[in-house]
Design an enzyme around this catalytic site. Structure first.
Site, PDB file in Angstrom:
ATOM      1  N   SER A 130       0.869  -1.187   0.000  1.00 13.43           N
ATOM      2  CA  SER A 130       0.000   0.000   0.000  1.00 13.43           C
ATOM      3  C   SER A 130       0.898   1.226   0.000  1.00 13.43           C
ATOM      4  O   SER A 130       2.068   1.148   0.401  1.00 13.43           O
ATOM      5  CB  SER A 130      -0.846  -0.020   1.276  1.00 13.43           C
ATOM      6  OG  SER A 130      -1.485   1.228   1.463  1.00 13.43           O
ATOM      7  N   TYR A 143      -1.669  -1.419  10.785  1.00 13.05           N
ATOM      8  CA  TYR A 143      -1.858  -1.658   9.346  1.00 13.05           C
ATOM      9  C   TYR A 143      -0.713  -1.004   8.566  1.00 13.05           C
ATOM     10  O   TYR A 143      -0.079  -1.642   7.716  1.00 13.05           O
ATOM     11  CB  TYR A 143      -3.214  -1.127   8.864  1.00 13.05           C
ATOM     12  CG  TYR A 143      -3.362  -1.251   7.358  1.00 13.05           C
ATOM     13  CD1 TYR A 143      -3.563  -2.497   6.771  1.00 13.05           C
ATOM     14  CD2 TYR A 143      -3.249  -0.136   6.524  1.00 13.05           C
ATOM     15  CE1 TYR A 143      -3.663  -2.628   5.387  1.00 13.05           C
ATOM     16  CE2 TYR A 143      -3.356  -0.254   5.148  1.00 13.05           C
ATOM     17  CZ  TYR A 143      -3.557  -1.500   4.576  1.00 13.05           C
ATOM     18  OH  TYR A 143      -3.636  -1.626   3.204  1.00 13.05           O
TER      19      TYR A 143
HETATM   20  N1  LIG Z   1      -8.641  -0.981  -1.002  1.00 14.93           N
HETATM   21  C1  LIG Z   1      -7.664  -0.134  -0.731  1.00 14.93           C
HETATM   22  O1  LIG Z   1      -7.866   1.086  -0.602  1.00 14.93           O
HETATM   23  C2  LIG Z   1      -6.248  -0.650  -0.624  1.00 14.93           C
HETATM   24  C3  LIG Z   1      -5.199   0.282  -0.723  1.00 14.93           C
HETATM   25  C4  LIG Z   1      -3.895  -0.172  -0.616  1.00 14.93           C
HETATM   26  C5  LIG Z   1      -3.652  -1.519  -0.421  1.00 14.93           C
HETATM   27  N2  LIG Z   1      -4.683  -2.402  -0.314  1.00 14.93           N
HETATM   28  C6  LIG Z   1      -4.365  -3.817  -0.085  1.00 14.93           C
HETATM   29  O2  LIG Z   1      -4.941  -4.585  -1.121  1.00 14.93           O
HETATM   30  C7  LIG Z   1      -5.108  -5.921  -0.660  1.00 14.93           C
HETATM   31  C8  LIG Z   1      -6.486  -6.413  -1.081  1.00 14.93           C
HETATM   32  O3  LIG Z   1      -7.461  -5.643  -0.410  1.00 14.93           O
HETATM   33  P1  LIG Z   1      -8.803  -5.138  -1.108  1.00 14.93           P
HETATM   34  O4  LIG Z   1      -8.771  -3.667  -1.097  1.00 14.93           O
HETATM   35  O5  LIG Z   1      -9.019  -5.840  -2.382  1.00 14.93           O
HETATM   36  O6  LIG Z   1      -9.860  -5.558   0.015  1.00 14.93           O
HETATM   37  P2  LIG Z   1     -11.028  -6.636   0.030  1.00 14.93           P
HETATM   38  O7  LIG Z   1     -11.975  -6.393  -1.087  1.00 14.93           O
HETATM   39  O8  LIG Z   1     -11.554  -6.583   1.433  1.00 14.93           O
HETATM   40  O9  LIG Z   1     -10.296  -8.036  -0.209  1.00 14.93           O
HETATM   41  C9  LIG Z   1      -9.497  -8.625   0.776  1.00 14.93           C
HETATM   42  C10 LIG Z   1      -9.180 -10.056   0.384  1.00 14.93           C
HETATM   43  O10 LIG Z   1      -8.325 -10.611   1.412  1.00 14.93           O
HETATM   44  C11 LIG Z   1      -8.843 -11.871   1.792  1.00 14.93           C
HETATM   45  N3  LIG Z   1      -8.597 -12.147   3.202  1.00 14.93           N
HETATM   46  C12 LIG Z   1      -8.829 -11.334   4.262  1.00 14.93           C
HETATM   47  N4  LIG Z   1      -8.559 -11.991   5.415  1.00 14.93           N
HETATM   48  C13 LIG Z   1      -8.155 -13.238   5.050  1.00 14.93           C
HETATM   49  C14 LIG Z   1      -7.759 -14.400   5.771  1.00 14.93           C
HETATM   50  N5  LIG Z   1      -7.747 -14.426   7.115  1.00 14.93           N
HETATM   51  N6  LIG Z   1      -7.411 -15.512   5.094  1.00 14.93           N
HETATM   52  C15 LIG Z   1      -7.452 -15.516   3.739  1.00 14.93           C
HETATM   53  N7  LIG Z   1      -7.816 -14.468   2.992  1.00 14.93           N
HETATM   54  C16 LIG Z   1      -8.177 -13.344   3.649  1.00 14.93           C
HETATM   55  C17 LIG Z   1     -10.347 -11.791   1.535  1.00 14.93           C
HETATM   56  O11 LIG Z   1     -10.852 -13.088   1.253  1.00 14.93           O
HETATM   57  P3  LIG Z   1     -11.890 -13.902   2.195  1.00 14.93           P
HETATM   58  O12 LIG Z   1     -12.781 -12.915   2.860  1.00 14.93           O
HETATM   59  O13 LIG Z   1     -12.567 -14.848   1.240  1.00 14.93           O
HETATM   60  O14 LIG Z   1     -11.008 -14.635   3.149  1.00 14.93           O
HETATM   61  C18 LIG Z   1     -10.421 -10.933   0.281  1.00 14.93           C
HETATM   62  O15 LIG Z   1     -10.346 -11.727  -0.873  1.00 14.93           O
HETATM   63  C19 LIG Z   1      -4.874  -5.907   0.846  1.00 14.93           C
HETATM   64  O16 LIG Z   1      -3.599  -6.422   1.123  1.00 14.93           O
HETATM   65  C20 LIG Z   1      -4.942  -4.418   1.182  1.00 14.93           C
HETATM   66  O17 LIG Z   1      -4.177  -4.107   2.310  1.00 14.93           O
HETATM   67  C21 LIG Z   1      -5.982  -2.000  -0.423  1.00 14.93           C
END
Ligand SMILES: NC(=O)c1ccc[n+]([C@@H]2O[C@H](COP(=O)([O-])OP(=O)(O)OC[C@H]3O[C@@H](n4cnc5c(N)ncnc54)[C@H](OP(=O)(O)O)[C@@H]3O)[C@@H](O)[C@H]2O)c1
Length: 256
Positions: A130, A143
């Site tokens: 991130s 985080y």
């Molecule tokens: N959205 C943003 O603004 C943003 C910005 C910068 C970085 N990121 C990073 O991008 C990545 C993806 O996030 P996203 O934004 O796409 O959010 P998201 O839509 O909430 O997706 C998160 C994913 O992580 C999986 N996950 C969460 N806890 C887990 C666990 N205990 N075991 C296995 N899988 C798990 C979830 O799958 P299940 O629920 O099926 O387990 C889901 O597929 C993360 O690393 C986040 O920190 C996001």
């Protein structure tokens, strides 16, 4: 070509899966939500699935064992989530769980796959960190710290590979806000307009295939990260506190 994608059931991970599949890649997808995984397997084709909770160490090794003889070309360490709140007030168990997913699982999978990639001198690791990985993040302290870990680990391991002229490449994706389930899980609202998960995924895949180390979508984020280098740590923490405070959602403050 074949990729393992963690956190493939939602947001950036799901979009990376669709993007790679369109480019003809075979996929192994993982997440906790088996229903969504089965749905994706049916819709995408060329896809295997394995349900796993990456906060549990034995599940992380189970995912690796499932993949280790399947000629994986790309590991996408994407699963992760954030927690909002003062450091002394956030729930300790939830936080340890987050550290297990955001750091420990990434660390274990990256190390195990990197060993195999190095042996064959081929492979790509795409770690989803991130823009928080370049900052100190009061009100989302652990985080931000977890993403700093992923950024530093990726850059350090990439340098070790560069020194031996390895063809194995590491990319660390460092997006700002992306429209996914992330903010709902973290209990925040974005203070700036998010980009779409599809755009973040396309950028990530293009940079990973091009062997770029640090991938920051959006010029404004790249500029912000660059300028942050010249700001003293305490001032940066004060500025980020202000930004984080504005992100606190009505849901979090009990206003709705
Ligand atoms: N959205 C943003 O603004 C943003 C910005 C910068 C970085 N990121 C990073 O991008 C990545 C993806 O996030 P996203 O934004 O796409 O959010 P998201 O839509 O909430 O997706 C998160 C994913 O992580 C999986 N996950 C969460 N806890 C887990 C666990 N205990 N075991 C296995 N899988 C798990 C979830 O799958 P299940 O629920 O099926 O387990 C889901 O597929 C993360 O690393 C986040 O920190 C996001």
């Amino acid at each position: 070509m074949k990729a393992l994608i963690t956190g493939a059931t939602s947001g950036i991970g799901m979009s990376i899966a669709k993007n790679l599949r369109k480019r003809g890649w075979e996929l192994i997808l993982t997440g906790r939500n088996e229903k969504i995984l089965k749905h994706m397997q049916k819709n995408l084709g060329g896809t295997e699935i394995i349900t796993a909770d990456l906060s549990v160490k034995s599940d992380v090794f189970r995912v690796y064992d499932f993949c280790k003889n399947k000629n994986i070309d790309m590991l996408v360490n994407n699963a992760g989530y954030g927690l909002f709140g003062r450091f002394d007030e956030t729930d300790l168990d939830d936080e340890i769980n987050m550290i297990n997913v955001n750091i420990t699982a990434v660390h274990i999978l990256m190390k195990l796959f990197l060993r195999g990639f190095r042996r064959k001198n081929q492979g790509i690791i795409l770690n989803v960190a991130s823009s928080a990985g370049f900052l100190t993040g009061p009100l989302m302290s652990s985080y931000y710290a977890s993403k700093n870990y992923v950024v530093r680990l990726s850059i350090a391991a990439a340098e070790e590979l560069r020194r031996e002229k390895s063809d194995v490449k590491i990319t660390v994706l460092c997006p700002g806000p992306v429209s996914t389930n992330f903010n709902r899980r973290a209990g925040v609202t974005f203070s700036v307009k998010p980009i779409t998960a599809e755009d973040a995924a396309d950028y990530a895949v293009r940079k990973a295939l091009a062997g770029k180390l640090i991938a920051v979508p959006e010029l404004t984020m790249r500029t912000g990260i660059f300028l942050s280098r010249f700001v003293p740590h305490r001032i940066l923490a004060m500025l980020v506190y202000g930004i984080q405070q504005r992100k606190e959602s009505d849901e979090n403050t009990g206003k709705i």
